[in-house]
Design an enzyme around this catalytic site. Structure first.
Site, PDB file in Angstrom:
ATOM      1  N   MET A 177       3.483  -6.562  -5.889  1.00 16.08           N
ATOM      2  CA  MET A 177       3.655  -7.344  -4.656  1.00 16.08           C
ATOM      3  C   MET A 177       5.104  -7.800  -4.517  1.00 16.08           C
ATOM      4  O   MET A 177       5.667  -7.781  -3.423  1.00 16.08           O
ATOM      5  CB  MET A 177       2.721  -8.552  -4.641  1.00 16.08           C
ATOM      6  N   ARG A 221       2.115   1.805  -3.559  1.00 15.48           N
ATOM      7  CA  ARG A 221       1.022   2.372  -4.369  1.00 15.48           C
ATOM      8  C   ARG A 221       0.790   3.843  -4.033  1.00 15.48           C
ATOM      9  O   ARG A 221       0.663   4.681  -4.927  1.00 15.48           O
ATOM     10  CB  ARG A 221      -0.255   1.567  -4.150  1.00 15.48           C
ATOM     11  N   ASP A 233       0.830  -1.210   0.000  1.00 18.64           N
ATOM     12  CA  ASP A 233       0.000   0.000   0.000  1.00 18.64           C
ATOM     13  C   ASP A 233       0.861   1.255   0.000  1.00 18.64           C
ATOM     14  O   ASP A 233       0.501   2.268  -0.600  1.00 18.64           O
ATOM     15  CB  ASP A 233      -0.952  -0.018   1.197  1.00 18.64           C
ATOM     16  N   HIS A 240      -5.195  -4.211   5.323  1.00 15.41           N
ATOM     17  CA  HIS A 240      -4.898  -4.313   3.897  1.00 15.41           C
ATOM     18  C   HIS A 240      -6.167  -4.690   3.137  1.00 15.41           C
ATOM     19  O   HIS A 240      -6.166  -5.536   2.258  1.00 15.41           O
ATOM     20  CB  HIS A 240      -3.786  -5.334   3.652  1.00 15.41           C
TER      21      HIS A 240
END
Length: 137
Positions: free
Chosen positions: A100, A25, A22, A49
């Site tokens: 990821m 991002r 996160d 999450h």
């Protein structure tokens, strides 16, 4: 996950809920919105999450200091929905594997730095204690 560990008789303090994906991002989205140097953007993200439990702290980022409340709200939603957006873009046949992998490598590097005595800071979601008002932080 901590609750599952506790039910299995395992130590829940061995679990660290990493928010690296996160953070990656959120950093990218701030960069796209501001054009600021990506190396200087580090958005702390707390919470879980999943959807609204993801809480990017844009107020802690100098590059985002001029965001309006509406921009912050939209950016929150953008970070919270990013995983779903990727799955939808792939027609339900995949997930954000590249981001990821990057986030995992970034966290792994931070762990190795810490083990080597190099000071590093990463956001994580960890259990504090059963007597705390907020047992996870």
């Amino acid at each position: 996950m901590c609750e599952l560990y506790k039910k299995a008789g395992l130590d829940p303090k061995k679990i660290c809920g990493v928010t690296s994906l996160d953070i990656v991002r959120a950093n990218k989205f701030v960069y796209e919105a501001t054009g600021a140097d990506l190396a200087g953007i580090d958005v702390p993200v707390v919470g879980g999450h999943a959807g609204a439990t993801i809480l990017p702290l844009f107020s802690k980022v100098p590059a985002a200091k001029d965001f309006t409340p509406e921009q912050v709200e939209a950016m929150d939603k953008h970070v919270q929905d990013a995983g779903t957006d990727v799955v939808n873009a792939k027609g339900g046949k995949g997930s954000a594997t590249l981001s990821m992998a990057y986030a995992g490598a970034k966290f792994g590097n931070a762990v190795l730095c810490g083990l080597a005595g190099i000071e590093t800071t990463e956001c994580a979601y960890v259990i504090r204690g059963s007597k705390e008002q907020l047992p996870y932080l």
